[in-house]
Design an enzyme around this catalytic site. Structure first.
Site, mmCIF file in Angstrom:
data_model
loop_
_atom_site.group_PDB
_atom_site.id
_atom_site.type_symbol
_atom_site.label_atom_id
_atom_site.label_comp_id
_atom_site.label_asym_id
_atom_site.label_seq_id
_atom_site.Cartn_x
_atom_site.Cartn_y
_atom_site.Cartn_z
ATOM 1 N N LYS A 259 29.252 -17.466 -21.582
ATOM 2 C CA LYS A 259 29.813 -18.688 -21.000
ATOM 3 C C LYS A 259 31.329 -18.551 -20.938
ATOM 4 O O LYS A 259 31.920 -17.988 -21.847
ATOM 5 C CB LYS A 259 29.488 -19.892 -21.899
ATOM 6 C CG LYS A 259 28.050 -20.355 -21.888
ATOM 7 C CD LYS A 259 27.871 -21.534 -22.844
ATOM 8 C CE LYS A 259 26.426 -21.972 -22.951
ATOM 9 N NZ LYS A 259 25.900 -22.566 -21.712
ATOM 10 N N ARG A 334 14.873 -22.186 -23.680
ATOM 11 C CA ARG A 334 13.466 -22.181 -23.276
ATOM 12 C C ARG A 334 12.691 -21.050 -23.928
ATOM 13 O O ARG A 334 11.490 -21.133 -24.122
ATOM 14 C CB ARG A 334 13.380 -22.150 -21.741
ATOM 15 C CG ARG A 334 13.973 -20.924 -21.112
ATOM 16 C CD ARG A 334 14.278 -21.125 -19.624
ATOM 17 N NE ARG A 334 15.479 -21.923 -19.404
ATOM 18 C CZ ARG A 334 15.931 -22.290 -18.194
ATOM 19 N NH1 ARG A 334 15.276 -21.926 -17.108
ATOM 20 N NH2 ARG A 334 17.015 -23.021 -18.087
HETATM 21 N N1 BES Z 1 22.809 -24.978 -24.055
HETATM 22 C C1 BES Z 1 22.871 -24.795 -22.658
HETATM 23 C C2 BES Z 1 22.763 -26.123 -21.887
HETATM 24 C C3 BES Z 1 23.871 -27.124 -22.070
HETATM 25 C C4 BES Z 1 24.886 -27.216 -21.149
HETATM 26 C C5 BES Z 1 23.854 -28.002 -23.112
HETATM 27 C C6 BES Z 1 25.880 -28.160 -21.300
HETATM 28 C C7 BES Z 1 24.855 -28.945 -23.282
HETATM 29 C C8 BES Z 1 25.861 -29.033 -22.375
HETATM 30 C C9 BES Z 1 21.746 -23.904 -22.173
HETATM 31 O O1 BES Z 1 21.320 -22.956 -23.069
HETATM 32 C C10 BES Z 1 22.228 -23.199 -20.966
HETATM 33 O O2 BES Z 1 23.157 -22.462 -21.069
HETATM 34 N N2 BES Z 1 21.579 -23.450 -19.829
HETATM 35 C C11 BES Z 1 21.967 -22.874 -18.603
HETATM 36 C C12 BES Z 1 20.710 -22.434 -17.889
HETATM 37 C C13 BES Z 1 20.976 -21.596 -16.680
HETATM 38 C C14 BES Z 1 21.523 -20.244 -17.097
HETATM 39 C C15 BES Z 1 19.685 -21.423 -15.929
HETATM 40 C C16 BES Z 1 22.691 -23.919 -17.782
HETATM 41 O O3 BES Z 1 22.317 -25.095 -17.841
HETATM 42 O O4 BES Z 1 23.656 -23.568 -17.131
HETATM 43 ZN ZN ZN Z 2 22.468 -21.147 -22.930
#
Ligand code: BES
Ligand code: ZN
Ligand code: ZN
Length: 481
Positions: A259, A334
Site C-alpha cells: 500500500k 478474504r
Molecule cells: N484492509 C484492506 C481494506 C481497507 C481499506 C480497510 C481501507 C479499511 C480502510 C483490505 O485488505 C484491502 O487492502 N483491500 C483491497 C482489495 C483490493 C486489492 C481488491 C482494497 O480494498 O483496495
Molecule cells: Zn489488504
C-alpha cells in the site's frame, strides 16, 4: 475500562447535580425546581431548546428535551449525541456523582443518554504523559426511571466496557499487539468474563493446512494464530450455535502489493477491527449472561512483504482444498476469512456472521455512516440484524450477491482468483467468501465504519468498536431479553 459505576436509584435527589429527561409537554413539577426556574425552563422549551442548563450555587441541573414526534430510532440517537453537551458540562466541574432522572417513563431513552455520555468520554491516551491532567467524570451515575430494571443498568455498564475494550484493541499499534498478542488478549478476556477461548498456534495451523492464513503469514516474522471462542451457558435458546468470525489482520501493509503510505497504510493497525468486535461481543454476552450459544473464530496475522512473502500470481491451496490464484496480496482478508468459514462448517451452525475491514470499496460506496452487508440463505436473520442496526445506529446496507459477479473471480490456472475487477470491489470480495460457505451467512464489511479519522460525537477518532453494540442487541433480542 470504565471507572464509573452505574446504579438504579428510586429517589430523585434535587440537591445533587442532575439531568432530567423530559418531553415538550412534560410536567416538571417532580424535579424540585423553584418557580423562577420553572418559568425559565418553560420559556426555553417554547424556543425549542433541546438542552437547558439551570445553574445552582454549587451544583447544576440540566434538562434534555426529547421530541416524541420523531421516529423512535432517531430519539435514541438524539439521546446518545446530545450527551456530548452533557460531557462538556460534567467535565467542567469536579462533582463525583451525577443523577439522571427520567420524567417521561422511558428507560430506553435515559439509558441511551448514559450510553452516549460514557462512550463520549472514551480516550486512548495510555502512551501519553499524564502531566497532572485528571478525568473530571463522575464516579457514580444514578439512574431514576420508573420501569428501569437493575439488569438494564448492569448490562449497559458491561456493554460500555465491551466497547471500550474493542476500541482499545483496534487503537493498539502493531508494535504492541501482534497476532499472538491479540490471542493473549482474547484469552485474558475469556478468563475475566466467563467465556472459553482456545488458541491454535502456527504448528496446529500448519497441521490443519489452513492455506489462506499461512499464505498471508509467509511474509511475516511473527507466527499466525487462530483463536476459537465459545460462550455456551446452560439455558441457551438456540440448539445449534451461531458462529462469529472476525478478520484479525493485526497490520495490513498490503504485502508485496504494498500500500502507499499516506492515507492508505498509515492506519492499517485497524485491520483487526472485526476481531476486536468479536472479542467485545463475547465479553458482553458472557458478562451479561445472555443465553445464546455462540462460537467465535479469529484468524490472525499481519500482512507483510517479507522475504518469503507470497507474490502476485502465486497459487495457494485453501483449508477446504480450493486453489486460489493470488493476483493481489493486498486482498488478504478474504484469504484468512475463507479458511475460518470452511472451519465453521464442523459446528453445523444456525448462522455465521463475519465482520471484516475487507474493502476500500465498501467505504467508498457508503462512507462511515453504515456498514455494507451481504447475506445468503439468512433473510430472517438479516431482517433482525438490520433492525438492530437502526436501533443501535450501527446501520447496515445490503448489497447483492448476484451470480454474475462470480465471473469476475474466474482464474486461468486455479479454481478462483482473489480479486475481481475495478468495479464492485465489496461485492466481489463477498462473492469470494461465499464460495466457502455451506450455511446461512451474513457478511459485514466494516471498512468504512471501524476506524474514524476525526471524532463523530460519541464515535471517537480511532477505533469505533462497530459491531459490538449491533451484535449485542441482536443476540439480546434473539434471547428474548
Ligand atoms: N484492509 C484492506 C481494506 C481497507 C481499506 C480497510 C481501507 C479499511 C480502510 C483490505 O485488505 C484491502 O487492502 N483491500 C483491497 C482489495 C483490493 C486489492 C481488491 C482494497 O480494498 O483496495
Ligand atoms: Zn489488504
Ligand atoms: Zn486488510
Amino acid at each position: 475500562m470504565i471507572h464509573t459505576r452505574l446504579q438504579k436509584t428510586s429517589e430523585i435527589s434535587p440537591d445533587l447535580p442532575s439531568v432530567y429527561l423530559i418531553g415538550k409537554s412534560t410536567d416538571i413539577s417532580a424535579g424540585g425546581f423553584s418557580d423562577e426556574e420553572k418559568v425559565y425552563i418553560n420559556k426555553r422549551i417554547e424556543k425549542n431548546d433541546e438542552f437547558i442548563l439551570v445553574h445552582r450555587l454549587d451544583s447544576y441541573k440540566c434538562l434534555v428535551v426529547n421530541d416524541y414526534t420523531r421516529p423512535f430510532f432517531s430519539q435514541l440517537e438524539f439521546m446518545r449525541t446530545v450527551s456530548r453537551k452533557l460531557l462538556s458540562l460534567v467535565s467542567s466541574n469536579d462533582h463525583t456523582s451525577l443523577v439522571m432522572v427520567d420524567l417521561v417513563n422511558d428507560s430506553e431513552l435515559i439509558l441511551a443518554l448514559v450510553e452516549g455520555l460514557i462512550l463520549n468520554n472514551y480516550r486512548f491516551d495510555k502512551y501519553q504523559r499524564k502531566d497532572g491532567r485528571k478525568d473530571n467524570f463522575p464516579d457514580l451515575i444514578s439512574i431514576y426511571s420508573a420501569n428501569l430494571r437493575e439488569e438494564n443498568v448492569s448490562n449497559l455498564e458491561v456493554l460500555c466496557n465491551a466497547v471500550y475494550l474493542a476500541r482499545n484493541l483496534v487503537n493498539e499499534p502493531l508494535s504492541h499487539l501482534n497476532a499472538e498478542g491479540l490471542a493473549e488478549e482474547i484469552r485474558n478476556l475469556a478468563g475475566n468474563s466467563g467465556f472459553s477461548a482456545e488458541v491454535m498456534g502456527k504448528d496446529r495451523i500448519e497441521a490443519l493446512q489452513m492455506g489462506g492464513l499461512l499464505a498471508v503469514n509467509r511474509g511475516s516474522i511473527d507466527p499466525p494464530t487462530f483463536s476459537i471462542l465459545e460462550w455456551k451457558p446452560e439455558n441457551c435458546v438456540n440448539e445449534k450455535p451461531i458462529v462469529l468470525i472476525g478478520k484479525g489482520i493485526v497490520y495490513d501493509t498490503g504485502g508485496l502489493s504494498l500500500k502507499p503510505t499516506a492515507k492508505s497504510m498509515d492506519y492499517m493497525k485497524s485491520d483487526m477491527a472485526g476481531a476486536a468486535a468479536v472479542a467485545g461481543v463475547f465479553y458482553a454476552l458472557a458478562g451479561c449472561g445472555i443465553p445464546v450459544h455462540v462460537i467465535g473464530l479469529v484468524p490472525a496475522t499481519d500482512n507483510r512483504p517479507g522475504g518469503n512473502a507470497i507474490v502476485p500470481g502465486d497459487v495457494i491451496t485453501m483449508y477446504d482444498g480450493t486453489s486460489v490464484e493470488v493476483m493481489n496480496t493486498d486482498a488478504e482478508g478474504r484469504l484468512i476469512l475463507a479458511d475460518a468459514l470452511s472451519w465453521a462448517k464442523q459446528y453445523d451452525p444456525h448462522l455465521v456472521i463475519d465482520l471484516a475491514t475487507l474493502t476500500g470499496s465498501a467505504s467508498a460506496a457508503i462512507g462511515m455512516q453504515g456498514s455494507v452487508a451481504m447475506q445468503k440463505s439468512a433473510d430472517e436473520w438479516y431482517e433482525a440484524l438490520e433492525e438492530s442496526g437502526y436501533y443501535t445506529h450501527e446501520r447496515l446496507v445490503e448489497f447483492p450477491l448476484w451470480e454474475e459477479y462470480m465471473d469476475m473471480l474466474k482464474s486461468d490456472i486455479a479454481d478462483i482468483k482473489n480479486i475481481g475487477g475495478k468495479q464492485a470491489g465489496a461485492i466481489t470480495a463477498g462473492k469470494f467468501l461465499e464460495h466457502f460457505i455451506s450455511f446461512p451467512w451474513i457478511h459485514l464489511d466494516i471498512a468504512g465504519t471501524a476506524f474514524l479519522h476525526s471524532d463523530d460525537n460519541y464515535r471517537k477518532k480511532g477505533g469505533t468498536a462497530v459491531g459490538v453494540r449491533l451484535l449485542f442487541d441482536f443476540f439480546s433480542k434473539h434471547a428474548g431479553k
